[in-house]
Motif scaffolding. Structure first.
Motif, PDB file in Angstrom:
ATOM      1  N   GLY A 152       3.302  -2.168  -3.911  1.00  0.00           N
ATOM      2  CA  GLY A 152       3.098  -3.459  -4.548  1.00  0.00           C
ATOM      3  C   GLY A 152       4.396  -4.220  -4.787  1.00  0.00           C
ATOM      4  N   THR A 153       5.528  -3.570  -4.552  1.00  0.00           N
ATOM      5  CA  THR A 153       6.818  -4.246  -4.702  1.00  0.00           C
ATOM      6  C   THR A 153       7.598  -4.124  -3.404  1.00  0.00           C
ATOM      7  OG1 THR A 153       7.914  -2.266  -5.553  1.00  0.00           O
ATOM      8  CG2 THR A 153       6.929  -3.749  -7.173  1.00  0.00           C
ATOM      9  N   GLY A 154       8.549  -5.011  -3.206  1.00  0.00           N
ATOM     10  CA  GLY A 154       9.363  -4.995  -1.999  1.00  0.00           C
ATOM     11  C   GLY A 154      10.457  -3.948  -2.066  1.00  0.00           C
ATOM     12  N   CYS A 155      11.056  -3.666  -0.931  1.00  0.00           N
ATOM     13  CA  CYS A 155      12.156  -2.708  -0.862  1.00  0.00           C
ATOM     14  C   CYS A 155      13.437  -3.322  -1.432  1.00  0.00           C
ATOM     15  CB  CYS A 155      12.395  -2.281   0.589  1.00  0.00           C
ATOM     16  SG  CYS A 155      11.124  -1.208   1.244  1.00  0.00           S
ATOM     17  N   ILE A 156      14.328  -2.437  -1.875  1.00  0.00           N
ATOM     18  CA  ILE A 156      15.602  -2.848  -2.455  1.00  0.00           C
ATOM     19  C   ILE A 156      16.728  -2.298  -1.577  1.00  0.00           C
ATOM     20  CG2 ILE A 156      17.078  -2.726  -4.500  1.00  0.00           C
ATOM     21  CD1 ILE A 156      14.488  -4.224  -4.990  1.00  0.00           C
ATOM     22  N   ALA A 157      17.682  -3.142  -1.242  1.00  0.00           N
ATOM     23  CA  ALA A 157      18.852  -2.723  -0.460  1.00  0.00           C
ATOM     24  C   ALA A 157      19.801  -1.930  -1.364  1.00  0.00           C
ATOM     25  CB  ALA A 157      19.556  -3.945   0.117  1.00  0.00           C
ATOM     26  N   GLU A 165      11.413   3.851   7.169  1.00  0.00           N
ATOM     27  CA  GLU A 165      10.743   5.038   6.640  1.00  0.00           C
ATOM     28  C   GLU A 165       9.436   4.669   5.945  1.00  0.00           C
ATOM     29  OE1 GLU A 165      13.854   4.109   5.911  1.00  0.00           O
ATOM     30  OE2 GLU A 165      15.219   5.757   6.397  1.00  0.00           O
ATOM     31  N   ARG A 166       9.429   3.540   5.255  1.00  0.00           N
ATOM     32  CA  ARG A 166       8.218   3.083   4.565  1.00  0.00           C
ATOM     33  C   ARG A 166       7.161   2.652   5.581  1.00  0.00           C
ATOM     34  NH1 ARG A 166       8.339  -1.295  -0.398  1.00  0.00           N
ATOM     35  NH2 ARG A 166       6.502  -0.492  -1.445  1.00  0.00           N
ATOM     36  N   HIS A 186       0.772  -1.239   0.000  1.00  0.00           N
ATOM     37  CA  HIS A 186       0.000   0.000   0.000  1.00  0.00           C
ATOM     38  C   HIS A 186       0.803   1.288   0.000  1.00  0.00           C
ATOM     39  CE1 HIS A 186      -3.880  -1.917   0.437  1.00  0.00           C
ATOM     40  NE2 HIS A 186      -3.299  -2.769   1.264  1.00  0.00           N
ATOM     41  N   THR A 187       2.109   1.230   0.179  1.00  0.00           N
ATOM     42  CA  THR A 187       2.884   2.453   0.365  1.00  0.00           C
ATOM     43  C   THR A 187       4.141   2.440  -0.490  1.00  0.00           C
ATOM     44  OG1 THR A 187       2.149   2.410   2.667  1.00  0.00           O
ATOM     45  CG2 THR A 187       3.872   3.965   2.116  1.00  0.00           C
ATOM     46  N   ASP A 188       4.434   3.575  -1.129  1.00  0.00           N
ATOM     47  CA  ASP A 188       5.708   3.746  -1.832  1.00  0.00           C
ATOM     48  C   ASP A 188       6.803   3.925  -0.784  1.00  0.00           C
ATOM     49  OD1 ASP A 188       4.336   3.715  -4.227  1.00  0.00           O
ATOM     50  OD2 ASP A 188       4.225   5.886  -4.371  1.00  0.00           O
ATOM     51  N   CYS A 189       8.011   3.470  -1.101  1.00  0.00           N
ATOM     52  CA  CYS A 189       9.116   3.589  -0.150  1.00  0.00           C
ATOM     53  C   CYS A 189       9.886   4.886  -0.392  1.00  0.00           C
ATOM     54  CB  CYS A 189      10.059   2.401  -0.263  1.00  0.00           C
ATOM     55  SG  CYS A 189      11.370   2.442   0.976  1.00  0.00           S
ATOM     56  N   PRO A 190       9.972   5.764   0.617  1.00  0.00           N
ATOM     57  CA  PRO A 190      10.757   6.986   0.447  1.00  0.00           C
ATOM     58  C   PRO A 190      12.266   6.733   0.478  1.00  0.00           C
ATOM     59  CG  PRO A 190       9.763   6.939   2.630  1.00  0.00           C
ATOM     60  CD  PRO A 190       9.258   5.742   1.889  1.00  0.00           C
ATOM     61  N   ALA A 191      12.702   5.601   1.001  1.00  0.00           N
ATOM     62  CA  ALA A 191      14.134   5.329   1.116  1.00  0.00           C
ATOM     63  C   ALA A 191      14.725   4.783  -0.188  1.00  0.00           C
ATOM     64  CB  ALA A 191      14.396   4.349   2.253  1.00  0.00           C
ATOM     65  N   CYS A 192      14.065   3.777  -0.785  1.00  0.00           N
ATOM     66  CA  CYS A 192      14.614   3.163  -2.003  1.00  0.00           C
ATOM     67  C   CYS A 192      13.753   3.433  -3.234  1.00  0.00           C
ATOM     68  CB  CYS A 192      14.797   1.663  -1.806  1.00  0.00           C
ATOM     69  SG  CYS A 192      13.260   0.735  -1.623  1.00  0.00           S
TER      70      CYS A 192
END
Length: 103
Positions: free
Chosen positions: A61-66, A78-79, A50-56
Motif C-alpha cells: 500500500g506504500t511506495g518503495c524508498i530509496a 525484488e518486490r 499488494h506486496t511488501d518490499c523485501p528490499a526496503c
C-alpha cells in the motif's frame, strides 16, 4: 467472474495514471487504441498495493524508498518478482480444481 485479460494482467484492477484508464479497462495509446499490455506505472501501482518490499521493507500500500530516504521511482525488482511469484502461486492454486485443465 474475471475476464481472461484480468487474470493475465492483474494490474487492471488499478487505475492507470498514464492514460487514465479506469479499473477493469485496458490501457490505451495516445490515439485511444488499446495496448496489448498495461503501462509500466500501472503494474508498479498494483505491485505496491499488494506486496511488501523485501528490499526496503515498505509495507503493501506504500511506495518503495530509496537508500537516500527519498521515494524510489517505481518499485524495486525484488518486490516486482515477489508479487509475480505470489500471483502465479495463487492462480495455480485457484485453477487446480478446474476439470478441463490439462495436467
Amino acid at each position: 467472474m474475471t475476464t481472461r485479460a484480468q487474470r493475465r494482467f492483474p494490474e487492471l484492477e488499478q487505475p492507470c495514471a498514464w492514460c487514465h484508464a479506469i479499473p477493469g479497462e485496458q490501457c490505451t495509446r495516445a490515439r485511444n487504441e488499446p495496448k496489448r499490455e498495461p503501462h509500466p506505472g500501472r503494474r508498479d501501482a498494483w505491485v505496491a498495493a499488494h506486496t511488501d518490499c523485501p528490499a526496503c521493507h515498505a509495507p503493501a500500500g506504500t511506495g518503495c524508498i530509496a537508500p537516500t530516504g527519498f521515494p524510489y521511482p517505481g518499485v524495486h525488482p525484488e518486490r516486482a518478482q515477489a508479487a509475480a511469484d505470489t500471483y502465479r502461486q495463487a492462480l495455480e492454486a485457484d485453477s487446480r480444481d478446474v476439470p478441463e485443465r490439462r495436467r
